[in-house]
Enzyme design. Structure first.
Site, PDB file in Angstrom:
ATOM      1  N   SER A  29     -74.404 -28.882  57.624  1.00  0.00           N
ATOM      2  CA  SER A  29     -74.943 -30.232  57.798  1.00  0.00           C
ATOM      3  C   SER A  29     -76.437 -30.273  57.524  1.00  0.00           C
ATOM      4  CB  SER A  29     -74.680 -30.707  59.233  1.00  0.00           C
ATOM      5  OG  SER A  29     -75.329 -31.936  59.487  1.00  0.00           O
TER       6      SER A  29
ATOM      7  N   THR B 282     -69.754 -42.421  55.991  1.00  0.00           N
ATOM      8  CA  THR B 282     -68.405 -42.173  56.507  1.00  0.00           C
ATOM      9  C   THR B 282     -68.351 -42.642  57.962  1.00  0.00           C
ATOM     10  OG1 THR B 282     -68.950 -39.960  57.331  1.00  0.00           O
ATOM     11  CG2 THR B 282     -68.245 -40.132  55.033  1.00  0.00           C
TER      12      THR B 282
ATOM     13  N   TYR C 125     -73.576 -30.346  68.334  1.00  0.00           N
ATOM     14  CA  TYR C 125     -73.087 -30.403  66.958  1.00  0.00           C
ATOM     15  C   TYR C 125     -73.973 -29.560  66.043  1.00  0.00           C
ATOM     16  CZ  TYR C 125     -72.309 -32.373  62.280  1.00  0.00           C
ATOM     17  OH  TYR C 125     -72.069 -32.537  60.939  1.00  0.00           O
TER      18      TYR C 125
ATOM     19  N   LYS D 276     -73.103 -26.152  63.803  1.00  0.00           N
ATOM     20  CA  LYS D 276     -73.314 -25.999  62.363  1.00  0.00           C
ATOM     21  C   LYS D 276     -74.220 -24.799  62.066  1.00  0.00           C
ATOM     22  CE  LYS D 276     -70.688 -29.321  61.026  1.00  0.00           C
ATOM     23  NZ  LYS D 276     -69.452 -29.015  60.276  1.00  0.00           N
TER      24      LYS D 276
END
Length: 250
Positions: A142, A190, A155, A159
């Site tokens: 990411s 998205t 998160y 990553k």
């Protein structure tokens, strides 16, 4: 770019915003795709968009990556007779809130889905790849690792773990003809962007930071994945390809 005809590819998060387009591209290139995604409606949409002649190459598998015994059992069945040629570790969850508001169980859940599922998938595929002397592993990391985001600490941590594993696996697996690389997507429109309260303002911010003044689309990620899967990328391993319109540069 070389054909993927006959290649067996395991793809987690295959029906999501970036996965959907990539899966269709892989099928068109001749690959047999084992698409793991827990979202039934997205799986149905992927199947509906798959041309009839290609549907026999698509294997939709609704699985919860947090169910580790179930995932291990499923993968054992997939690899009992034939090797998997490639693994794309793409699935992730991304709850957003201040660091101190996450509980330890929430940290553990994010790590389980974003990292440990990738470990399980890679472990399942590795024996077959070793035996045939060829394999491709792609980890999706990411742009958030650049340090420009807040309220995503677990998160981003996950990553970072995938980035470290990319390099560690590349070092260990290269002697068996297996390449391991990462793709770091930028800000793509998205479902992940739904966590932002001002979508239009966020999109304007993205374009301001990018060198290329358009929003990225799933085809940009699909092209990067196709490259890393190809024979032409056989001498590239342990690398991260940033697909972000020039937001960050290395």
């Amino acid at each position: 770019m070389s054909s993927l005809k006959g290649r067996r590819i395991l793809y987690t998060g295959a029906s999501g915003g970036l996965g959907h387009r990539t899966t269709l591209d892989l099928l068109n290139a001749g690959a047999e795709v084992y698409a793991l995604d827990r979202d039934h409606s997205k799986n149905e949409a992927l199947l509906a968009d798959t041309p009839a002649p290609l549907q026999s190459q698509l294997h939709l598998i609704e699985a919860d990556l947090a169910d580790q015994p179930g995932l291990q059992s499923l993968l054992a069945q997939l690899t009992v007779d034939r090797a998997l040629d490639a693994v794309i570790n793409n699935a992730a969850i991304y709850p957003s809130k201040a660091f101190e508001e996450y509980s330890l169980p929430e940290h553990a859940q994010i790590h389980a889905i974003n990292v440990e599922a990738a470990l399980i998938c890679t472990l399942a595929a590795l024996p077959g790849m070793r035996k045939q002397g060829w394999g491709r592993i792609i980890n999706v990391t990411s742009i958030t690792l650049s340090g420009e985001w807040e309220n995503l600490a677990p998160y981003i941590q996950s990553k970072g773990a995938l980035l470290g594993l990319t390099r560690a696996w590349a070092r260990e697996f290269g002697k068996w003809g297996i390449t391991v690389n990462a793709i770091a997507p930028g800000a793509f429109p998205t479902d992940a962007e739904k966590i932002h309260p001002d979508p239009e303002g966020y999109s304007a911010m993205v374009l301001d930071r990018q060198a290329i003044k358009r929003r990225g689309h799933a085809g940009d990620i699909a092209a990067a994945i196709r490259f890393f899967l190809s024979e032409e990328a056989g001498f590239i391993t342990g690398q991260t390809l940033a697909v972000n319109g020039g937001w960050t540069m290395q």
